[in-house]
Write an enzyme that holds these catalytic residues in place. Sequence first.
Site, PDB file in Angstrom:
ATOM      1  N   LYS A 103       0.735  -1.252  -0.055  1.00  0.00           N
ATOM      2  CA  LYS A 103       0.291   0.202   0.047  1.00  0.00           C
ATOM      3  C   LYS A 103       0.947   1.253  -0.044  1.00  0.00           C
ATOM      4  CE  LYS A 103       0.668  -1.796   4.281  1.00  0.00           C
ATOM      5  NZ  LYS A 103      -0.100  -2.813   5.157  1.00  0.00           N
ATOM      6  N   LYS A 203      -3.954   3.506   2.680  1.00  0.00           N
ATOM      7  CA  LYS A 203      -5.100   2.748   1.884  1.00  0.00           C
ATOM      8  C   LYS A 203      -6.080   3.643   1.848  1.00  0.00           C
ATOM      9  CE  LYS A 203      -3.759  -0.863   5.114  1.00  0.00           C
ATOM     10  NZ  LYS A 203      -3.874  -1.532   6.609  1.00  0.00           N
TER      11      LYS A 203
END
Length: 434
Positions: A103, A203
């Site tokens: 991520k 995220k």
Amino acid sequence: MKPVKVGICGLGTVGGGTFNVLKRNAAEIARRAGRGIEVVQIATRSPKPEYDTQGVALTNDIFALVNNPEIDIIVELIGGYTLALELVLKAIDNGKHVVTANKALIAVHGNEIFARAQAKGVMVAFEASVAGGIPVIKAIREGLAANRINWVAGIINGTGNFILSEMREKGRAFDDVLAEAQALGYAEADPTFDVEGIDAAHKLTILASIAFGIPLQFDKAFTEGITQLTTADVNYAEQLGYRIKHLGVARRTEDGIELRVHPTLIPEERLIANVNGVMNAVMVNGDAVGNTLYYGAGAGQEPTASAVVADLVDVVRTMTSDAGNRVPHLAFQADSLSDQPILPIAACECAYYLRIQAKDHPGVLAQVAKILSERGINIESIMQKEVEEQDGLVPMILLTHEVTEQKMDDAITALQQLDDVSGAVVRIRVEHLI
Ligand code: HSE
């Protein structure tokens, strides 16, 4: 059809899980993908006797994989930004598809990576980068493709949620719970990424891009972690009918996109307020579908491997398709991304929980109410607790209606200047999620 050849970079928690799932479910996966998926080479820094890697070439050089002409897809599971970026760009340049769970890499370098992949006609799949095993990227990018997405709100860091859940349910100390999350393999290598909200901001940046069709802009995300939260606020919130969750919120407004990660009071009757432990959940509100909720394990060996392997199946299914007609990396066609600005936190609008430690004098409440009303801040409810023995101060807890952060900053500055107010005013944002 010949099997697709895969190289896995990194045989840690997720790499090992991916290897095991591919092996265990090989037949079922081949039935879905239309051909076998064979791991031919793994890069690992140390031997891992716990995995049965017989017949697979092992190396400690990750670049051996991207230079291996036999390999079609590189699975990047080494984490971090620097080496992982070099590895992924090299793989793309060598015409290999990439699957990654990274991520940080996607949130920070995704624009560059996707442009390079687009030019080379290869795919970069990253489902495992957000919320582990929950297929939330697929849900937003494909399942909700009809919708104009209004907002996304998620509990997207399992470690942080585990800490908050244990503090609330068992009164456990912060450090003690963090150590357990580390031992369970949930926490990041640098756990400040979890507790300071950086992991969640990575995220959220990805979710916002695929929800609104905007470039990845991690540097503009507002990030506040959970380290300043006290058990007192967790308990007061509960008395008011709320739970405190560490939430990532991305909201479309007329002026731009709100992109913020912070502790948040959520009404206890919302399903997402009852997501506990290391579990993750993401709410997405679309104009056609209304509210939707995606729930599951946001970290862990096989849950994350579940997303990595699903990406592998996706890549295998579309390897032979025309590169211009695949699902775009950021859900919208690369030349149709929008330039809506990311709003600074001062321009974001929220309701607020405030805790003011006040002296037990007549007229204090009137002074507080005056400061708020002068700034157009509407009080929704107020709770005053008994005098605390240790300092003789009275905790005054207020919930406000929605107001811009700028106005709230201004009000808090004025409140802190009152002689009858002691110390810093605690502010926690509130989301009703309706
Ligand atoms: N450290 C992350 C978490 C792992 O706790 O959610 C999954 O990204």
